[in-house]
Motif scaffolding. Structure first.
Motif, PDB file in Angstrom:
ATOM      1  N   LEU A 128       0.831  -1.200   0.000  1.00 51.89           N
ATOM      2  CA  LEU A 128       0.000   0.000   0.000  1.00 51.89           C
ATOM      3  C   LEU A 128       0.870   1.256   0.000  1.00 51.89           C
ATOM      4  O   LEU A 128       1.747   1.426   0.846  1.00 51.89           O
ATOM      5  CB  LEU A 128      -0.906   0.007   1.233  1.00 51.89           C
ATOM      6  N   GLY A 129       0.622   2.120  -0.971  1.00 51.74           N
ATOM      7  CA  GLY A 129       1.317   3.400  -1.019  1.00 51.74           C
ATOM      8  C   GLY A 129       2.735   3.340  -1.547  1.00 51.74           C
ATOM      9  O   GLY A 129       3.478   4.326  -1.440  1.00 51.74           O
ATOM     10  N   VAL A 130       3.133   2.214  -2.135  1.00 47.71           N
ATOM     11  CA  VAL A 130       4.493   2.098  -2.683  1.00 47.71           C
ATOM     12  C   VAL A 130       4.645   3.028  -3.886  1.00 47.71           C
ATOM     13  O   VAL A 130       3.756   3.126  -4.729  1.00 47.71           O
ATOM     14  CB  VAL A 130       4.789   0.644  -3.101  1.00 47.71           C
ATOM     15  N   LYS A 131       5.777   3.699  -3.971  1.00 49.61           N
ATOM     16  CA  LYS A 131       6.075   4.585  -5.104  1.00 49.61           C
ATOM     17  C   LYS A 131       6.849   3.770  -6.140  1.00 49.61           C
ATOM     18  O   LYS A 131       8.017   3.450  -5.952  1.00 49.61           O
ATOM     19  CB  LYS A 131       6.886   5.795  -4.626  1.00 49.61           C
ATOM     20  N   TRP A 132       6.157   3.455  -7.259  1.00 51.53           N
ATOM     21  CA  TRP A 132       6.698   2.506  -8.234  1.00 51.53           C
ATOM     22  C   TRP A 132       7.435   3.162  -9.401  1.00 51.53           C
ATOM     23  O   TRP A 132       8.019   2.452 -10.217  1.00 51.53           O
ATOM     24  CB  TRP A 132       5.564   1.667  -8.821  1.00 51.53           C
ATOM     25  N   GLN A 133       7.442   4.426  -9.510  1.00 54.68           N
ATOM     26  CA  GLN A 133       7.916   5.100 -10.719  1.00 54.68           C
ATOM     27  C   GLN A 133       9.277   4.578 -11.202  1.00 54.68           C
ATOM     28  O   GLN A 133      10.259   4.573 -10.466  1.00 54.68           O
ATOM     29  CB  GLN A 133       8.015   6.609 -10.471  1.00 54.68           C
ATOM     30  N   ASP A 134       9.286   4.107 -12.455  1.00 55.88           N
ATOM     31  CA  ASP A 134      10.500   3.626 -13.134  1.00 55.88           C
ATOM     32  C   ASP A 134      11.128   2.386 -12.488  1.00 55.88           C
ATOM     33  O   ASP A 134      12.265   2.020 -12.815  1.00 55.88           O
ATOM     34  CB  ASP A 134      11.562   4.733 -13.225  1.00 55.88           C
ATOM     35  N   ALA A 135      10.419   1.743 -11.587  1.00 56.81           N
ATOM     36  CA  ALA A 135      10.941   0.506 -10.991  1.00 56.81           C
ATOM     37  C   ALA A 135      10.838  -0.636 -11.994  1.00 56.81           C
ATOM     38  O   ALA A 135       9.894  -0.709 -12.782  1.00 56.81           O
ATOM     39  CB  ALA A 135      10.170   0.162  -9.723  1.00 56.81           C
ATOM     40  N   LYS A 136      11.804  -1.534 -11.972  1.00 60.00           N
ATOM     41  CA  LYS A 136      11.807  -2.703 -12.857  1.00 60.00           C
ATOM     42  C   LYS A 136      11.078  -3.845 -12.148  1.00 60.00           C
ATOM     43  O   LYS A 136      11.497  -4.273 -11.068  1.00 60.00           O
ATOM     44  CB  LYS A 136      13.245  -3.116 -13.188  1.00 60.00           C
ATOM     45  N   ILE A 137       9.996  -4.327 -12.760  1.00 60.57           N
ATOM     46  CA  ILE A 137       9.160  -5.319 -12.070  1.00 60.57           C
ATOM     47  C   ILE A 137       8.859  -6.534 -12.947  1.00 60.57           C
ATOM     48  O   ILE A 137       7.847  -7.204 -12.755  1.00 60.57           O
ATOM     49  CB  ILE A 137       7.839  -4.680 -11.594  1.00 60.57           C
ATOM     50  N   GLU A 138       9.725  -6.843 -13.877  1.00 56.54           N
ATOM     51  CA  GLU A 138       9.488  -8.017 -14.718  1.00 56.54           C
ATOM     52  C   GLU A 138       9.584  -9.302 -13.894  1.00 56.54           C
ATOM     53  O   GLU A 138      10.464  -9.457 -13.056  1.00 56.54           O
ATOM     54  CB  GLU A 138      10.498  -8.063 -15.866  1.00 56.54           C
ATOM     55  N   ASN A 139       8.639 -10.191 -14.148  1.00 55.53           N
ATOM     56  CA  ASN A 139       8.606 -11.513 -13.508  1.00 55.53           C
ATOM     57  C   ASN A 139       8.470 -11.455 -11.987  1.00 55.53           C
ATOM     58  O   ASN A 139       8.907 -12.368 -11.281  1.00 55.53           O
ATOM     59  CB  ASN A 139       9.863 -12.322 -13.872  1.00 55.53           C
ATOM     60  N   ILE A 140       7.867 -10.397 -11.478  1.00 57.96           N
ATOM     61  CA  ILE A 140       7.620 -10.368 -10.037  1.00 57.96           C
ATOM     62  C   ILE A 140       6.497 -11.348  -9.700  1.00 57.96           C
ATOM     63  O   ILE A 140       5.661 -11.675 -10.539  1.00 57.96           O
ATOM     64  CB  ILE A 140       7.239  -8.955  -9.539  1.00 57.96           C
ATOM     65  N   GLN A 141       6.498 -11.808  -8.473  1.00 55.14           N
ATOM     66  CA  GLN A 141       5.463 -12.724  -7.999  1.00 55.14           C
ATOM     67  C   GLN A 141       4.651 -12.011  -6.923  1.00 55.14           C
ATOM     68  O   GLN A 141       5.199 -11.627  -5.892  1.00 55.14           O
ATOM     69  CB  GLN A 141       6.088 -13.985  -7.412  1.00 55.14           C
TER      70      GLN A 141
END
Length: 327
Positions: A128-141
């Protein structure tokens, strides 16, 4: 007389025990939630602690400045395990977190901008409330359920509807933020799954027997909120089969002869007629209408409903399929 060294009393839900020396609270520096870890020295100390084999599960890093930290477990297939850890409001800007395990951890309001979270395990994490901008999230579970969903279902069992709705609202927000970011990153398979979950969480906030909730559930079952064309195929096949069974008993007209199921006829004859009804159901559903079989009596109403539903379903399938294939 030697002074007795007290070990950290931390034990996580799976029985992992910390072997670090404890302070006055009975916990070590890393597992003590009361200690301030916002200093500049924490970053390197954490890297050293993790690489030395210390128990990183359940550690508390609230408000910690971990920008650009490298927590990749190099030359190992398994990443560092931060299950149950608390990263509330932590600064993980540009952090290297490849293959890290955040199972059931709290990343609430954490800043992961520009961080590398590829292959990270985020199952039942608090996002909740995580700032995701430009984060790499390929293949996350992210697992089947967020932590908020688990809490919401528990609240429902306890008849605490207000609390359950609050958790469902939080889950919707998490899915929405993650979905928007995955779209920006071009990970459309993930975003498609997330929008289904997002809309499901929105549905769960509606009154249980309201028209909106029932309609939303029907749309979900029918096409997965426009993200699952195979559901449309499955529903179509069931409808064709169901109508074929109805035609078998209500009867059809074939070249001026009324045909219907008759228990007095041989089994093979009834089976052949059912197959004819199945054929008629297919051509009616697809609105081909060859004219060799025609409905009669109640079969007319069934055929009209099936033809209308079929034309709508085929159009919907084309839209959903093209949407999926052109991403």
């Amino acid at each position: 007389m030697k002074k007795l060294i007290q070990r950290c009393q931390y034990r996580d839900p799976l029985g992992y025990i910390c072997q670090e020396n404890a302070n006055k609270t009975g916990l070590c520096y890393w597992h003590d939630h009361s200690l301030d870890k916002s200093g500049d020295e924490v970053k390197q100390a954490l890297v050293d602690y993790a690489r030395s084999g210390g128990l990183t599960r359940g550690i508390s890093l609230k408000n910690a400045d971990l920008s650009d930290i490298d927590l990749v477990n190099h030359h190992h297939k398994v990443g560092f395990d931060f299950s149950y850890a608390d990263f509330y409001h932590a600064n993980l800007l540009g952090a290297h977190l490849f293959n890290i395990n955040f199972n059931k951890a709290s990343l609430m309001k954490a800043d992961v901008k520009n961080a590398n979270l590829n292959c990270a395990n985020l199952k039942q994490s608090n996002l909740l409330g995580v700032k995701w901008q430009d984060a790499k999230i390929e293949n996350i579970q992210i697992g089947k359920k967020l932590s908020q969903e688990v809490h919401a279902q528990k609240a429902l069992k306890e008849k605490n509807i207000k609390q359950a709705i609050d958790y469902f609202e939080q889950a919707e927000e998490v899915y929405r933020d993650l979905r928007k970011h995955s779209e920006q990153e071009g990970i459309f398979t993930l975003s498609g799954n997330l929008i289904q979950k997002e809309l499901t969480m929105r549905r769960m906030q509606m009154p249980q027997y309201s028209i909106k909730r029932i309609t939303s559930k029907v749309v979900d079952l029918f096409c997965g909120y426009g993200e699952d064309p195979l559901r449309i195929v499955g529903i179509s096949m069931l409808l064709i089969l169901f109508c074929a069974i109805l035609y078998t008993f209500t009867g059809l007209n074939y070249q001026g002869t009324f045909l219907a199921y008759n228990p007095g006829h041989p089994l093979s004859e009834n089976i052949n007629f059912f197959l004819s009804c199945l054929y008629y159901s297919v051509v009616t559903f697809t609105t081909l209408g060859y004219g060799d079989f025609t409905p009669i009596g109640i079969s007319r109403a069934i055929a009209a409903i099936e033809a209308f539903t079929g034309s709508f379903t085929i159009a919907l399938f084309v839209v959903v399929f093209v949407k999926k294939m052109t991403r």
